[in-house]
Write an enzyme that holds these catalytic residues in place. Structure first.
Site, PDB file in Angstrom:
ATOM      1  CB  CYS A 151       5.325  -3.987   0.123  1.00 13.69           C
ATOM      2  SG  CYS A 151       5.954  -2.299  -0.116  1.00 13.69           S
ATOM      3  CE1 TYR A 152       1.333   1.086   5.558  1.00 13.95           C
ATOM      4  CE2 TYR A 152      -0.375  -0.599   5.569  1.00 13.95           C
ATOM      5  CZ  TYR A 152       0.131   0.605   6.041  1.00 13.95           C
ATOM      6  OH  TYR A 152      -0.572   1.328   6.982  1.00 13.95           O
ATOM      7  CD  GLU A 173       2.660  -7.659  -6.069  1.00 16.72           C
ATOM      8  OE1 GLU A 173       2.443  -6.471  -5.762  1.00 16.72           O
ATOM      9  OE2 GLU A 173       3.342  -8.433  -5.358  1.00 16.72           O
ATOM     10  CE  LYS A 198     -13.888  -8.912 -20.657  1.00 14.13           C
ATOM     11  NZ  LYS A 198     -15.197  -8.269 -20.562  1.00 14.13           N
ATOM     12  N   GLY A 222     -24.026  -9.421 -25.810  1.00 12.86           N
ATOM     13  CA  GLY A 222     -23.159  -9.938 -26.859  1.00 12.86           C
ATOM     14  C   GLY A 222     -21.699  -9.798 -26.531  1.00 12.86           C
ATOM     15  N   GLY A 223     -21.402  -9.094 -25.438  1.00 12.13           N
ATOM     16  CA  GLY A 223     -20.028  -9.024 -24.969  1.00 12.13           C
ATOM     17  C   GLY A 223     -19.618 -10.339 -24.342  1.00 12.13           C
ATOM     18  CB  VAL A 224     -16.313 -11.577 -23.173  1.00 12.79           C
ATOM     19  CG1 VAL A 224     -15.763 -12.866 -22.578  1.00 12.79           C
ATOM     20  CG2 VAL A 224     -15.569 -11.230 -24.443  1.00 12.79           C
ATOM     21  CG  ASP A 225     -17.827  -9.575 -18.990  1.00 14.96           C
ATOM     22  OD1 ASP A 225     -16.850 -10.297 -19.276  1.00 14.96           O
ATOM     23  OD2 ASP A 225     -17.718  -8.368 -18.687  1.00 14.96           O
ATOM     24  CB  SER A 226     -23.847 -10.554 -21.307  1.00 11.62           C
ATOM     25  OG  SER A 226     -23.565 -10.324 -22.671  1.00 11.62           O
ATOM     26  CB  SER A 227     -21.406 -14.241 -24.593  1.00 14.21           C
ATOM     27  OG  SER A 227     -21.814 -13.208 -25.457  1.00 14.21           O
ATOM     28  CG  HIS A 251       5.675  -5.054  -4.820  1.00 14.80           C
ATOM     29  ND1 HIS A 251       4.368  -4.941  -4.411  1.00 14.80           N
ATOM     30  CD2 HIS A 251       6.324  -3.984  -4.313  1.00 14.80           C
ATOM     31  CE1 HIS A 251       4.222  -3.833  -3.698  1.00 14.80           C
ATOM     32  NE2 HIS A 251       5.401  -3.236  -3.619  1.00 14.80           N
ATOM     33  N   GLY A 281       0.844  -1.190   0.000  1.00 13.27           N
ATOM     34  CA  GLY A 281       0.000   0.000   0.000  1.00 13.27           C
ATOM     35  C   GLY A 281       0.876   1.235   0.000  1.00 13.27           C
TER      36      GLY A 281
END
Length: 376
Positions: free
Chosen positions: A68-69, A157, A353, A210-215, A155, A41
């Site tokens: 870190c923090y 990550e 995503k 029609g986007g990825v998420d709703s599909s 870090h 942070g």
């Protein structure tokens, strides 16, 4: 950084959840975690109003890793020495490993890492082993295997720390004993069971953009409840050329999902006329979507459930909590009308995503839909 840590843990095949520091130890314990990671942070541990550590979090009986923090908070809470350094350490740094312990096992004595801090740990808490130092950090890693508490100043990550993923894997596998069997396939099996239990013999309506998420959400719910799902595709007039026809062809004709297509472009554009603020636009679009859904649902007998492609990143980006920045609000996170008459079904709410795309591929969604870029 915190979101990236959560993603890296998942890439190791372990489910992770991102929680704000102020939720309280009881809420963390209720989730029965296998381990806890305290993120980095921007604050100083000595600053007024800086995120604090409840020492009880270190007594839950599960391993804790401070990054870190997070490491500095642990050091300060347990009697180590943390001070503001004359020179901060930002960017690439050289890490010298004196002993690997459990946390740094499998990594070389000399390695590079990525740092971003001003305060520095000058001495580990009593009873801790000091594992490594860096260019400007006398103590860059420590651990107490007996207490199950670990800390690293760098870090792990970010890709700039070459052995960072190894360190996370050590913590997850060796220290926490995680099975590392979380995957797109396990998500599908789990969500199909959850959706069936939630909806029962009821009917659901899905707002298909029609986007990825709703599909992906639509296909996942269709696998669970079949004909009990009706998708409503709303053409709001803001898509690319021919995208509407592609969505209808894929779901109605190929997947045989019950689909109602509504051309509401004039209605949306009228609402947006003269509006230039992006946040206001998002709220208008979200509210209008729900109104269209409700009108179509009224024509469907027994439609009580609304399927939404809400993602975990949507929840994080929408902020709304203490210390959480609002990157941008998403209409499906806190922006729905208060008089919403549906019970929400959100099978993707725990996924990022790239994980949604993996689930879509596992469900057999064509590549052109799996890798479709977001709408303008």
């Amino acid at each position: 950084y915190s979101q990236l840590i959560a993603r890296r843990v998942r890439e190791c095949g372990v489910f992770s959840e991102l929680m704000p520091y102020h939720v309280g130890v009881a809420e963390v314990a209720r989730r029965r975690p296998r381990g806890v990671i305290l993120s980095g942070g921007p604050a100083s541990v000595y600053a007024d109003g800086a995120p604090a550590l409840d020492p009880e979090l270190l007594e839950l009986g599960v391993p804790v890793l401070g990054i870190c923090y997070g490491m500095q908070l642990i050091a300060r809470a347990l009697g180590g020495k943390v001070q503001g350094a004359e020179v901060g350490e930002f960017g690439r740094s050289q890490l010298t490993v004196r002993e690997t312990g459990r946390l740094l096992a499998g990594t070389p004595p000399e390695q590079t890492c990525w740092m971003s801090h001003r305060d520095t740990v000058f001495a580990a808490p009593p009873g801790f082993r000091e594992l490594a130092s860096s260019t400007a950090s006398p103590v860059a890693a420590f651990e107490s295997e007996q207490r199950g508490v670990y800390g690293i100043q760098f870090h792990p990550e970010v890709v700039h720390t070459p052995y960072g993923q190894q360190v996370l894997e050590n913590f997850l596998s060796d220290v926490c004993g995680c099975a590392r069997d979380w995957s797109a396939t396990s998500v599908i099996e789990d969500q199909v069971a959850r959706i069936r239990a939630q909806v029962g013999d009821g009917h659901a309506i899905c707002g298909l953009s029609g986007g990825v998420d709703s599909s992906v959400a639509a296909l996942l719910v269709h696998r669970a409840i079949g004909e009990q799902l009706t998708c409503v595709f709303v053409d709001h007039g803001l898509m690319r050329k021919n995208e509407g026809e592609q969505v209808v062809a894929a779901f109605r004709d190929h997947y045989k999902v019950p689909l109602v297509a509504v051309d509401a472009s004039d209605r949306f554009l009228d609402k947006l006329q003269g509006v230039s603020d992006p946040e206001t636009k998002r709220k208008i679009i979200g509210a209008e979507f729900i109104r269209v859904f409700e009108e179509e649902a009224a024509k469907l007998e027994g439609a009580r459930y609304l399927v939404q492609g809400t993602l975990y990143s949507d929840v994080i980006e929408s902020g709304g909590g203490t210390g959480a920045a609002t990157i941008k609000s998403h209409h499906n996170v806190g922006g729905l009308p208060e008089d919403l008459e549906f019970e929400l079904v959100e099978p993707l709410r725990a996924l990022f995503k790239d994980e949604v795309r993996a689930v879509g591929a596992e469900l057999g969604l064509p590549e052109r839909l799996v890798w479709r870029q977001p709408f303008p």
